[in-house]
Scaffold this active site. Structure first.
Site, mmCIF file in Angstrom:
data_model
loop_
_atom_site.group_PDB
_atom_site.id
_atom_site.type_symbol
_atom_site.label_atom_id
_atom_site.label_comp_id
_atom_site.label_asym_id
_atom_site.label_seq_id
_atom_site.Cartn_x
_atom_site.Cartn_y
_atom_site.Cartn_z
ATOM 1 N N ASP A 181 0.833 -1.201 0.000
ATOM 2 C CA ASP A 181 0.000 0.000 0.000
ATOM 3 C C ASP A 181 0.871 1.257 0.000
ATOM 4 O O ASP A 181 1.724 1.434 0.868
ATOM 5 C CB ASP A 181 -0.879 0.007 1.263
ATOM 6 C CG ASP A 181 -1.805 1.213 1.301
ATOM 7 O OD1 ASP A 181 -2.929 1.101 0.772
ATOM 8 O OD2 ASP A 181 -1.409 2.271 1.844
ATOM 9 N N ILE A 194 8.853 -6.657 10.428
ATOM 10 C CA ILE A 194 8.207 -7.007 9.149
ATOM 11 C C ILE A 194 7.982 -8.519 9.117
ATOM 12 O O ILE A 194 6.906 -9.009 8.793
ATOM 13 C CB ILE A 194 9.084 -6.574 7.944
ATOM 14 C CG1 ILE A 194 9.212 -5.045 7.880
ATOM 15 C CG2 ILE A 194 8.505 -7.113 6.631
ATOM 16 C CD1 ILE A 194 10.215 -4.537 6.845
ATOM 17 N N GLN A 211 -10.885 2.217 2.578
ATOM 18 C CA GLN A 211 -9.724 2.098 3.470
ATOM 19 C C GLN A 211 -9.847 3.165 4.553
ATOM 20 O O GLN A 211 -9.859 4.358 4.245
ATOM 21 C CB GLN A 211 -8.419 2.277 2.676
ATOM 22 C CG GLN A 211 -7.195 2.040 3.554
ATOM 23 C CD GLN A 211 -5.857 2.284 2.862
ATOM 24 O OE1 GLN A 211 -5.074 3.125 3.292
ATOM 25 N NE2 GLN A 211 -5.590 1.562 1.793
ATOM 26 N N GLY A 232 -1.957 1.156 15.655
ATOM 27 C CA GLY A 232 -1.995 2.355 16.500
ATOM 28 C C GLY A 232 -1.278 3.541 15.895
ATOM 29 O O GLY A 232 -0.966 4.510 16.601
ATOM 30 N N TYR A 279 2.759 9.933 -0.326
ATOM 31 C CA TYR A 279 3.886 9.447 0.475
ATOM 32 C C TYR A 279 5.243 9.766 -0.163
ATOM 33 O O TYR A 279 6.291 9.580 0.467
ATOM 34 C CB TYR A 279 3.780 7.936 0.719
ATOM 35 C CG TYR A 279 2.471 7.467 1.330
ATOM 36 C CD1 TYR A 279 1.584 8.372 1.914
ATOM 37 C CD2 TYR A 279 2.111 6.126 1.323
ATOM 38 C CE1 TYR A 279 0.373 7.948 2.456
ATOM 39 C CE2 TYR A 279 0.910 5.691 1.874
ATOM 40 C CZ TYR A 279 0.047 6.613 2.427
ATOM 41 O OH TYR A 279 -1.147 6.183 2.969
ATOM 42 N N HIS A 325 -8.047 9.145 -1.942
ATOM 43 C CA HIS A 325 -7.362 9.137 -0.646
ATOM 44 C C HIS A 325 -8.261 9.675 0.470
ATOM 45 O O HIS A 325 -8.225 9.180 1.600
ATOM 46 C CB HIS A 325 -6.077 9.982 -0.746
ATOM 47 C CG HIS A 325 -5.017 9.600 0.223
ATOM 48 N ND1 HIS A 325 -3.679 9.581 -0.089
ATOM 49 C CD2 HIS A 325 -5.078 9.220 1.511
ATOM 50 C CE1 HIS A 325 -2.972 9.201 0.972
ATOM 51 N NE2 HIS A 325 -3.800 8.982 1.947
#
Ligand code: NAP
Length: 323
Positions: free
Chosen positions: A50, A277, A190, A220, A55, A117
C-alpha cells in the site's frame, strides 16, 4: 475468505491479500528505507503493498517491486499494489493524469487498486497541502460522483484493475452507490481501524454492500507523523491486548492484526524494521478465541489517531458523522 491463499474476492472479481504492507513514513525518514523495507517485505511473503502519491515514495516502492520481479521472487500478477489519488487532484480532469504520474514514478504498467485518498478536496496545484497566509487549508469544491466517474474511466482504460475509496463515511459511500448510471461499485473503503476505533457500524455497512473494509493504523499509527494526533494512548501498550498476546505467546501487534483478519477486515501493517516485518507475517500462525475477540471489541473508545482536524469545515469532512 480463502484461508489457503489468504486473500479475499473483491466485488469486481479481483482478489486482494488480507494482509498488506504499509509504506507511509514521516517526511524525515529517508525514502531509501521504503525501498529496502518493501523488498524485504516481499521476500518474507507480503503480496499486498500500500502506498500513495502523497507518500512521495512510489519511485522507491515501484523499484522494490520491480527488483523482486526481476530476481524471480514474484511475478507482477502475484503482487497487489494500491495507489491513492491525492486531495488536490479530485477534479475529474485531473484524475487520469494523477494516476499516470503515479505509474510513471512506479515504472509499472498498471496498479491493482486506485482509491480516492480522502473526500476532502483541496486546491489543485503542486502543493500537497495548499495553505493560505493564515495557515488554513485551501479547500476546493468537487462533486465526488464526478471524481468517481473519472476513476471508472481509469479502470476501463486498464490503468488500474480495481477502484475504491478511503476515509469515506457511510453517507459518502451511499452517494456513490446511489449514483445514477454507476458502472462500478467501490471495491473497498480504506479507513483507520484498530481496537480503539473498531468501526463496527461502518464495517457492517460495508459488508452489506460487498465492500471490503481495509484497516490502516491497525497497530496504532505512527505517533511521530505530522498527520497523527499524538495525545492519544499507545495502542500496543493496552493491558487487555498485552494479556491476550501473552496467553497466545504472541505479541500485541500480532493480536491487533489477527483481530482484523478474523472479523473480515483486510489489514495493513507498516514497519521499516526487518524483525517486525517478519514478525507481522506470523499473523496466520494462530487464532483468537471468540472470547478474545469479544474482549478486544470491548476496547473500542472512539480514538482517532489520524483525525485530519485541518479538514474540519470542508463540506465533505468525513469524521463528523458517527460512521
Ligand atoms: P501502523 O501499521 O499502525 O504501524 C504503526 C507503527 O507500528 C509503525 O510505525 C511500526 O514501527 C510499528 N510496528 C509495526 N509492526 C510492529 C510490531 N510487530 N511490533 C511493534 N511495533 C510494530 O502504521 P500506519 O503507517 O499509521 O498505517 C499503516 C499503513 O496504512 C500506512 O503505512 C499507509 O500505507 C496506510 N495509511 C493510509 C491512510 C489513508 O488515509 N488511507 C492513512 C494512514 C496510513 P516500525 O517501522 O519501527 O516497526
Amino acid at each position: 475468505m480463502d484461508p489457503k491463499s489468504q486473500r479475499v474476492k473483491l466485488n469486481d472479481g479481483h482478489f486482494t491479500p488480507v494482509l498488506g504492507f504499509g509504506t507511509y513514513a514521516p517526511e524525515e525518514v529517508p525514502k531509501s528505507e521504503a525501498l529496502e523495507a518493501t523488498k524485504f517485505a516481499i521476500e518474507v511473503g507480503f503480496r499486498h503493498v500500500d502506498s500513495a502519491h502523497l507518500y512521495q515514495n512510489e519511485e522507491q516502492v515501484g523499484q522494490a517491486i520491480r527488483s523482486k520481479i526481476a530476481d524471480g521472487t514474484v511475478r507482477r500478477e502475484d503482487i497487489f499494489y494500491t495507489s491513492k489519488l491525492w486531495c488536490n487532484s479530485l477534479q475529474p480532469e485531473l484524475v487520469r493524469p494523477a494516476l499516470e504520474k503515479s505509474l510513471q514514478n512506479l515504472q509499472l504498467d498498471y496498479v491493482d487498486l486506485y482509491i480516492i485518498h480522502s473526500p476532502v478536496s483541496l486546491k489543485p496545484g503542486n502543493k500537497f497541502v495548499p495553505k493560505d497566509e493564515s495557515g488554513k487549508l485551501i479547500f476546493d469544491s468537487v462533486d465526488l460522483c464526478q471524481t468517481w466517474e473519472a476513476l471508472e474511466k481509469c479502470k476501463d482504460a486498464g490503468l488500474t484493475k480495481s477502484i475504491g475509496v478511503s476515509n469515506f463515511n457511510h453517507k459518502q459511500l451511499e452517494k456513490i452507490l446511489n449514483k445514477p448510471g454507476l458502472k462500478y461499485k467501490p471495491v473497498c473503503n480504506q479507513v483507520e481501524c484498530h481496537p480503539y476505533l473498531n468501526q463496527s457500524k461502518l464495517l457492517e455497512f460495508c459488508k452489506s454492500h460487498d465492500i471490503v473494509l481495509v484497516a490502516y493504523a491497525a497497530l496504532g499509527a505512527q505517533l511521530l507523523s505530522e498527520w497523527v494526533n499524538s495525545n492519544n494512548p499507545v495502542l500496543l501498550e493496552d493491558t487487555v491486548l498485552c494479556a491476550i498476546a501473552k496467553k497466545h505467546k504472541q505479541t500485541p501487534a500480532l493480536v491487533a492484526l489477527r483481530y482484523q483478519i478474523q472479523r473480515g477486515v483486510v489489514v495493513l501493517a507498516k514497519s521499516f524494521n526487518k524483525k517486525r516485518i517478519k514478525e507481522n507475517m506470523q499473523v496466520f500462525d494462530f487464532e483468537l478465541t471468540p472470547e478474545d475477540m469479544k474482549a478486544i471489541d470491548g476496547l473500542n473508545r472512539n480514538i482517532r489517531y489520524y483525525d485530519f482536524q485541518q479538514g474540519i469545515g470542508h463540506p465533505e469532512y468525513p469524521f463528523s458523522e458517527e460512521y
